[in-house]
Design a protein around this motif. Sequence first.
Motif, mmCIF file in Angstrom:
data_model
loop_
_atom_site.group_PDB
_atom_site.id
_atom_site.type_symbol
_atom_site.label_atom_id
_atom_site.label_comp_id
_atom_site.label_asym_id
_atom_site.label_seq_id
_atom_site.Cartn_x
_atom_site.Cartn_y
_atom_site.Cartn_z
ATOM 1 N N PRO A 56 0.818 -1.220 0.000
ATOM 2 C CA PRO A 56 0.000 0.000 0.000
ATOM 3 C C PRO A 56 0.847 1.262 0.000
ATOM 4 O O PRO A 56 1.922 1.302 0.581
ATOM 5 C CB PRO A 56 -0.811 -0.110 1.287
ATOM 6 N N GLU A 57 0.338 2.277 -0.683
ATOM 7 C CA GLU A 57 1.002 3.584 -0.694
ATOM 8 C C GLU A 57 0.583 4.426 0.510
ATOM 9 O O GLU A 57 1.289 5.348 0.887
ATOM 10 C CB GLU A 57 0.675 4.314 -1.993
ATOM 11 N N ARG A 58 -0.577 4.093 1.100
ATOM 12 C CA ARG A 58 -1.049 4.807 2.284
ATOM 13 C C ARG A 58 -2.016 3.920 3.048
ATOM 14 O O ARG A 58 -2.563 2.969 2.495
ATOM 15 C CB ARG A 58 -1.696 6.136 1.908
ATOM 16 N N LEU A 59 -2.211 4.254 4.310
ATOM 17 C CA LEU A 59 -3.103 3.469 5.172
ATOM 18 C C LEU A 59 -4.046 4.359 5.981
ATOM 19 O O LEU A 59 -4.670 3.903 6.930
ATOM 20 C CB LEU A 59 -2.273 2.618 6.153
ATOM 21 N N GLY A 161 -5.233 1.043 0.202
ATOM 22 C CA GLY A 161 -3.981 1.753 -0.048
ATOM 23 C C GLY A 161 -3.307 1.329 -1.343
ATOM 24 O O GLY A 161 -2.460 2.050 -1.867
#
Length: 178
Positions: A56-59, A161
């Motif tokens: 994931p690039e973000r959470l 993400g």
Amino acid sequence: VVVFAGEIHAARGARKVDSAGPAAFGSPGAGPLGRVVEGRLALRARPARPERALAPERLDFHVPIVVAALGDDLELLDARADGAVVASLGGGHLSPRALAHVRSAAQRMPVVVAVRPERGALLSSTYGFEGAEADVRATGAIPAGALSPQAARMKLLACLGCGLDRDGLAGAFANDDP
């Protein structure tokens, strides 16, 4: 893996089972993979690796866990969120009113259904009352009966993400519905 108090557990199935004792973690569905004995690793099994790891690039998504209780209609699913995890009763059961909220929410956002019991599974066709597992599966929600609600939330966060669409989410959770 999670290694704690001399036991080795697959991370996927590890759960906090004791809030005050020295053996705080367990794997209710499968048991430990092995132990550490006199400083040596004694493995009985190896954890299964996913076919494709999530990166994931973000959470930072808003993904609540909504816990079903007898008589509750799960109206919390009407709140604005990026996704949700429903901790269902027994083998994947909900009241008829809760079922309607899951069906509606699953049209707006990803909804993952897990079960509350530690050694539970999301059944497929055992019961036939309104709100039984077959009805829950027909809502469009993603089944994840092999994961705890907390693990299902973490996996949903990772999937979001990664930008997975509905089919991608279903594929990512496919192994979590034995």
